[in-house]
Design a protein around this motif. Structure first.
Motif: not given
Length: 482
Positions: A352-363, A421-425, A431-433, A438-440
């Motif tokens: 969950a930590a991996d996916f959460g950081i990846t989803g919010f990453a800006q660098a 389907q979700l990613y393009p939308a 973009p990291g939703l 996945g983390a949730a």
């Protein structure tokens, strides 16, 4: 056929006959990890060339300023690429599900386990040849991209390879060393991932698609030759009974026994625990498959990763998981009395930590931080499979894992439908939703595993599977074959 060839190191010796399907799985997975990111990049390039000029596509892929100035066109190519990746995944998964469940399982039981090991490697070879031809003729219609996945699926695909390899090792292993051998086989997946994904980025940028897919063909070809020459065609002990059955009868019996494994009445809370753990495994497959489908697009479009940089981060990810399974996990089990499900919970939190950081990453550095924090992502799958294995009898091991393979195949298909389907939308606002969701899901699985652990922790010592684990581990250490 495997022959007894002894290699001596001082007072110790090792029999090369103990090496069976491990090289096959390593070569197959190395080729697979090399193939997948390169195939995704090929789809992106072909989609772009069929919509715009080749010079425009070159600038779009390698010029960040140009990409920002043509965001509408870039989003169009990304969305179309995601759509074609979805088509390819459906073509592979749908066909491999029926091939694995309806054909390869009964075939291995009736005529031996060598052909089920070789056939998925042949499918991977056909798929890589198809990708090579698509790379050679970039102007060919996009529909030809589907030919390789269909051929691969008809030969069983990834699911069939895992089923065949684990069945082979489980068949030839004694109860004393079975866990050790299966652990080594599973580690081959992560080792191949570390090498394959790491190499893919550098090869694609320096050598191009044709050379990269040629290497994939060579790896699959070597796996086929090795399996054909070295492996024995081991057969089930009930082969005489199976010889009296037709192929259709064997298929129906295999399906019936597979699903009876979960329907069988069991004592205490065993059946609900099995069902919930299969659910957790399926959710993990959902997140893992979704990540494989969108990770290249997400990292390249959102954070500007090059193909080489993508290879670095994915290679590091697989190497960290490999190191955790072969170094950290044995160390923890040897020095502590911790049970498997608490380790599963720890791995899910890491996931969950991996996916959460990846989803919010800006660098970019945050992605590498996420990989390091997520190094324990391999624990949940290994721990859940081990725990479920000791909840059923030895005669039900194959049926249980056959059912797990079938469910994961279906979930893999659903993951592609959902994430592609979700990613393009979500590109326009977050973009990291997909990674945040996945983390949730991983955190919710922590609650389920915690509940299962709470309900099963008071099992009597006579039925305690962890006592069996400890006894078998001690026997393996003293086994002269190892």
């Amino acid at each position: 056929m495997a022959r007894h060839i002894f290699i001596r190191f001082g007072r110790c010796q090792f029999d090369l006959a103990n090496i069976t399907v491990e090289p096959v799985l390593f070569l197959y997975m190395f080729a697979n990890f090399l193939y997948f990111p390169t195939y995704q990049a090929l789809i992106f390039n072909k989609v772009c060339i069929h919509s715009y000029r080749e010079s425009f596509c070159e600038e779009l892929q390698h010029n960040k300023t140009f990409k920002d100035d043509h965001k509408v066109e870039d989003d169009h190519v990304t969305s179309e690429t995601s759509f074609w990746i979805l088509k390819s995944t459906i073509a592979l998964t749908a066909t491999s599900f029926f091939t694995t469940v309806l054909f390869l399982g009964p075939f291995g039981d009736k005529w031996g386990r060598k052909i089920p090991v070789i056939l998925p490697c042949c499918g991977a070879l056909f798929s890589s040849i198809s990708a090579l031809l698509n790379a050679k003729f970039m102007a060919a219609p996009l529909v030809y991209l589907i030919v390789g996945p269909v051929l691969n699926g008809l030969c069983g695909g990834f699911i069939a390879c895992l089923m065949a390899v684990y069945s082979f090792v489980g068949h030839i292993s004694s109860p004393a060393n079975k866990m050790m051998r299966l652990g080594i086989v599973e580690a081959m997946v992560f080792l191949a991932g570390a090498v394959g994904v790491f190499v893919s980025g550098m090869m694609l940028e320096k050598e191009g698609y044709v050379v990269t897919f040629t290497l994939v063909c060579v790896a699959n070809g070597v796996a086929i030759i090795y399996a054909a020459v070295w492996l024995d065609n081991v057969q089930a002990t009930n082969s005489e009974m199976l010889e009296r059955e037709g192929c259709g009868q064997a298929t129906l019996r295999f399906l019936a026994e597979t699903f009876q494994c979960m329907k069988k009445r069991r004592s205490g809370w065993t059946l609900p625990a099995l069902i919930l753990q299969v659910l957790v495994l399926d959710v993990l497959m959902l997140c893992t498959s979704g990540d494989m489908d969108i990770s290249l697009l997400y990292l390249r479009e959102h954070l500007g990763f090059s193909q080489t940089m993508y290879g670095y981060v994915k290679g590091l990810d697989n190497f960290m998981r490999f190191s955790t399974l072969v170094l950290v996990l044995p160390f923890v089990k040897r020095l502590t009395t911790v049970r498997d499900l608490p380790l599963v919970i720890f791995g899910l939190i890491s996931y969950a930590a991996d996916f959460g950081i990846t989803g919010f990453a800006q660098a970019k550095w945050l992605i590498f931080l996420a990989v390091c924090i997520g190094m324990f992502k391999g624990l949940p799958s290994a721990g859940l499979r081990a725990t479920m294995s000791i909840m059923v009898s030895s005669e039900e091991q194959g049926r249980l894992f056959g059912l797990i393979a079938a469910s994961e195949s279906v979930i893999s298909l659903l993951a592609s439908l959902l994430f592609n389907q979700l990613y393009p939308a979500t590109l326009s606002f977050m973009p990291g939703l997909c990674y945040v969701l996945g983390a949730a899901l991983a955190l919710f699985m922590v609650l389920i595993v915690g509940f299962v652990h709470y309900k099963t922790r008071r099992i009597d010592t006579a039925e305690n599977p962890y006592m069996t684990f400890q006894e078998e581990t001690n026997q393996v250490v003293n086994d002269p074959a190892w």
